[in-house]
Design a protein around this motif. Structure first.
Motif, short mmCIF file in Angstrom:
data_model
loop_
_atom_site.label_atom_id
_atom_site.label_comp_id
_atom_site.label_asym_id
_atom_site.label_seq_id
_atom_site.Cartn_x
_atom_site.Cartn_y
_atom_site.Cartn_z
N GLN A 41 55.26 25.24 44.53
CA GLN A 41 55.43 24.49 45.71
C GLN A 41 54.21 24.95 46.53
OE1 GLN A 41 57.99 26.14 44.39
NE2 GLN A 41 59.93 24.56 44.91
N ALA A 42 53.80 26.29 46.42
CA ALA A 42 52.65 26.82 47.30
C ALA A 42 51.45 26.05 46.76
CB ALA A 42 52.45 28.38 47.17
N ILE A 43 51.37 25.88 45.51
CA ILE A 43 50.18 25.36 44.87
C ILE A 43 50.09 24.08 45.62
CG2 ILE A 43 49.38 24.22 42.84
CD1 ILE A 43 50.21 26.85 41.32
N GLU A 44 51.11 23.15 45.60
CA GLU A 44 51.06 21.74 46.34
C GLU A 44 50.40 21.81 47.72
OE1 GLU A 44 54.60 19.57 46.04
OE2 GLU A 44 54.64 19.52 44.02
N ALA A 45 51.05 22.98 48.39
CA ALA A 45 50.84 23.00 50.07
C ALA A 45 49.39 23.28 50.05
CB ALA A 45 51.38 23.94 50.57
N LEU A 46 48.83 24.51 49.17
CA LEU A 46 47.54 25.09 49.15
C LEU A 46 46.57 23.85 48.63
CD1 LEU A 46 48.25 28.51 47.93
CD2 LEU A 46 47.35 27.80 50.17
N GLU A 47 46.97 23.06 47.66
CA GLU A 47 46.00 21.96 47.30
C GLU A 47 45.78 21.03 48.51
OE1 GLU A 47 47.65 20.16 43.60
OE2 GLU A 47 46.56 21.64 42.65
N SER A 48 46.85 20.69 49.35
CA SER A 48 46.68 19.90 50.53
C SER A 48 45.76 20.40 51.55
CB SER A 48 48.01 19.62 51.22
OG SER A 48 48.99 18.86 50.41
N ALA A 49 45.64 21.74 51.59
CA ALA A 49 45.11 22.51 52.64
C ALA A 49 43.42 22.29 52.46
CB ALA A 49 45.38 23.94 52.57
N VAL A 50 43.20 22.53 51.09
CA VAL A 50 41.81 22.33 50.54
C VAL A 50 41.29 20.71 50.33
CG1 VAL A 50 41.88 24.67 49.34
CG2 VAL A 50 42.18 22.56 47.97
N ALA A 51 42.34 20.20 50.25
CA ALA A 51 41.87 18.69 50.18
C ALA A 51 41.50 18.15 51.55
CB ALA A 51 43.12 17.78 49.55
N HIS A 52 42.03 18.69 52.59
CA HIS A 52 42.06 18.60 54.12
C HIS A 52 40.74 19.18 54.46
CE1 HIS A 52 42.74 17.57 58.16
NE2 HIS A 52 42.34 18.80 58.40
N ASP A 53 40.34 20.30 53.96
CA ASP A 53 39.39 21.18 54.37
C ASP A 53 38.71 21.62 53.12
OD1 ASP A 53 37.04 22.65 55.60
OD2 ASP A 53 38.37 23.67 57.21
N SER A 54 37.67 21.41 52.42
CA SER A 54 37.32 21.91 51.15
C SER A 54 36.42 23.38 51.47
CB SER A 54 36.49 20.99 50.21
OG SER A 54 35.44 20.59 51.06
N SER A 55 35.95 23.51 52.98
CA SER A 55 35.20 24.62 53.03
C SER A 55 35.92 26.02 53.44
CB SER A 55 34.20 24.38 54.28
OG SER A 55 35.22 24.29 55.56
N ARG A 56 37.37 25.80 53.30
CA ARG A 56 38.17 26.93 53.50
C ARG A 56 38.27 27.86 52.05
NH1 ARG A 56 43.43 26.74 57.03
NH2 ARG A 56 42.89 28.93 56.67
N SER A 57 37.30 28.99 52.19
CA SER A 57 37.46 29.95 51.29
C SER A 57 38.83 30.73 50.99
CB SER A 57 36.17 30.95 51.37
OG SER A 57 36.34 31.75 50.40
N ASP A 58 39.37 31.01 52.37
CA ASP A 58 40.78 31.62 52.08
C ASP A 58 41.64 30.75 51.26
OD1 ASP A 58 40.80 29.64 54.31
OD2 ASP A 58 41.84 31.13 55.68
N ALA A 59 41.59 29.37 51.48
CA ALA A 59 42.58 28.66 50.87
C ALA A 59 42.52 28.43 49.71
CB ALA A 59 42.81 27.09 51.79
N TRP A 60 41.23 28.21 49.10
CA TRP A 60 40.82 28.21 47.60
C TRP A 60 41.18 29.64 47.02
CZ3 TRP A 60 39.99 24.16 45.09
CH2 TRP A 60 39.39 22.96 45.60
N LEU A 61 41.05 30.60 47.79
CA LEU A 61 41.17 31.88 46.96
C LEU A 61 42.90 32.03 46.85
CD1 LEU A 61 40.83 34.81 46.26
CD2 LEU A 61 41.04 35.45 48.64
N ALA A 62 43.46 31.55 47.92
CA ALA A 62 45.05 31.48 47.82
C ALA A 62 45.36 30.69 46.65
CB ALA A 62 45.63 31.21 49.06
N LEU A 63 44.89 29.50 46.57
CA LEU A 63 45.17 28.59 45.32
C LEU A 63 44.98 29.03 44.22
CD1 LEU A 63 46.03 25.76 44.63
CD2 LEU A 63 43.77 25.20 44.99
N GLY A 64 43.82 30.01 43.93
CA GLY A 64 43.43 30.50 42.82
C GLY A 64 44.48 31.68 42.52
N LEU A 65 44.89 32.45 43.60
CA LEU A 65 45.92 33.51 43.19
C LEU A 65 47.21 32.81 42.78
CD1 LEU A 65 45.13 35.76 46.25
CD2 LEU A 65 44.48 36.32 43.60
#
Length: 103
Positions: A41-65
Motif C-alpha cells: 500500500q505504501a508503494i501505491e501511495a508513494l507512486e502517487s506522490a512521485v506522479a504528482h511531483d517527480s522532483s521529490r527526491s525524498d519520495a523517490w527514495l522512500a519508494l525505492g526503500l
C-alpha cells in the motif's frame, strides 16, 4: 519486472489511478504505511506522490526503500536513480543506490 533499471526508467505498478491518486498527502501516507509494515500500500501511495511531483527526491527514495523491503531490486534501483536525479546531493539516495546495485 516492468522497468528498465539500466536506464533508470521507473514503471509504475498500475497504469490506473489508485486510492491515493488525488491525495495531497500521498507522500506522508506512504511513509506512515511503511512504518505500519503495509509495504504494498505504501508503494501505491508513494507512486502517487512521485506522479504528482517527480522532483521529490525524498519520495523517490522512500519508494525505492519500499521496493527494497520487498526484495524487488529492479524497481528499487530505478527509484533510487530517480531520487539521485532529482537531488544529486541526496546522500541517502546515493548510498541506497550503491547498496542495491551491488546486490
Amino acid at each position: 519486472e516492468a522497468l528498465n533499471s539500466q536506464s533508470g526508467t521507473y514503471a509504475f505498478s498500475s497504469r490506473n489511478k489508485n486510492e491515493y491518486s488525488n491525495a495531497n498527502d500521498a507522500f506522508e501516507q506512504g511513509v506512515l504505511l511503511m512504518r505500519r509494515g503495509q509495504v504494498k500500500q505504501a508503494i501505491e501511495a508513494l507512486e502517487s506522490a512521485v506522479a504528482h511531483d517527480s522532483s521529490r527526491s525524498d519520495a523517490w527514495l522512500a519508494l525505492g526503500l519500499a521496493h527494497a523491503e520487498l526484495d524487488c531490486d529492479g524497481p528499487a534501483i530505478a527509484a533510487f536513480k530517480k531520487a539521485v536525479e532529482a537531488d544529486p546531493a541526496n546522500m541517502q539516495a546515493q548510498l541506497a543506490l550503491g547498496v542495491s546495485s551491488a546486490n
